[in-house]
Write an enzyme that holds these catalytic residues in place. Structure first.
Site, short mmCIF file in Angstrom:
data_model
loop_
_atom_site.label_atom_id
_atom_site.label_comp_id
_atom_site.label_asym_id
_atom_site.label_seq_id
_atom_site.Cartn_x
_atom_site.Cartn_y
_atom_site.Cartn_z
N HIS A 125 34.07 52.92 41.53
CA HIS A 125 32.96 53.33 42.40
C HIS A 125 33.37 54.56 43.20
O HIS A 125 34.48 54.59 43.74
CB HIS A 125 32.57 52.20 43.34
N GLU A 158 30.06 38.72 42.17
CA GLU A 158 28.61 38.60 42.03
C GLU A 158 27.84 39.51 42.98
O GLU A 158 26.61 39.58 42.90
CB GLU A 158 28.19 37.14 42.22
N GLY A 159 28.52 40.22 43.88
CA GLY A 159 27.85 41.15 44.77
C GLY A 159 27.81 42.55 44.19
O GLY A 159 28.28 42.81 43.08
#
Length: 216
Positions: A125, A158-159
């Site tokens: 990211h 999961e975020g």
């Protein structure tokens, strides 16, 4: 509903090397950085497949050039996200990968996929997480007025961009930066950070305890 560019997702793997597969949606420059590091024997791994949701992704050409099998799971051809993810999960299982690398994959993975491959997926990211998660991270950084930006490689949970952090690299934000200039400076660091994180995983040097990732 799934198109295969190659019938084989099962290259022979030496016993001392990890199997790594990739998910990508676009040009795949981070994908290329890892391919190059594997080819240079800097990462003890074999690249066993690329899965893409975009039949026009330039990452496909990079994979073909490196002899890496490609599976296209075209999101546009599925009637629902659930149907798409069922096909994606099947393709991922077919890779039999030790590690999945999200190298510019532009969709949020469903909870079922994340749980099945927990601890075995990495994402890159273009921000110093937890700041500026989601889209347009470089623009967010400039608009907020930070003096330092960078990139983060993290394990996928999961975020959205919330998993445990493996590697981070910093760059200065210059007074005359626009989004493109900052993105280019960060991308150069991404091309170093992602291969390093993959290398550490493939050498079994990562220990995860809660949110903390320790390098042995």
């Amino acid at each position: 509903m799934k198109d295969r560019e190659s019938d084989s997702m099962d290259p022979e793997t030496p016993v001392d090397k990890k199997r790594i597969a990739f998910l990508a949606s676009g040009r795949g420059s981070n994908f290329q950085a890892v391919i190059d590091a594997v080819a240079a024997a800097e990462i003890p791994a074999v690249c066993v497949g690329l899965i893409t949701d975009n039949p026009g992704a330039y990452a496909i050409e990079r994979a073909k050039g490196a002899g890496i099998p490609v599976t296209v799971v075209d999101y546009a051809r599925f009637p629902s996200k659930a149907a798409y993810e069922e096909a994606l999960l099947s393709a991922m299982r077919g890779c039999r990968a030790d590690l999945f690398v999200l190298a510019g994959y532009m969709r949020i993975l469903g909870a079922g996929i994340v749980r099945e491959f927990s601890g075995r997926m990495m994402n890159i990211h273009p921000a110093l997480l937890p700041a500026f998660s989601g889209l347009h991270a470089q623009r967010q950084a400039i608009e907020y007025g930070v003096k330092v930006a960078g990139c983060t490689v993290h394990l996928v949970d999961e975020g959205m961009d919330t998993g445990p952090i493996v590697v981070q690299r910093c760059v200065p934000v210059l007074p005359d930066d626009d989004e493109t200039a900052l993105a280019d400076r960060i991308l150069a660091e991404e091309h170093e950070a992602l291969p390093l994180a993959v290398k550490l995983f493939c050498e079994d040097r990562l220990e995860v305890a809660g949110r903390r990732v320790r390098v042995r």
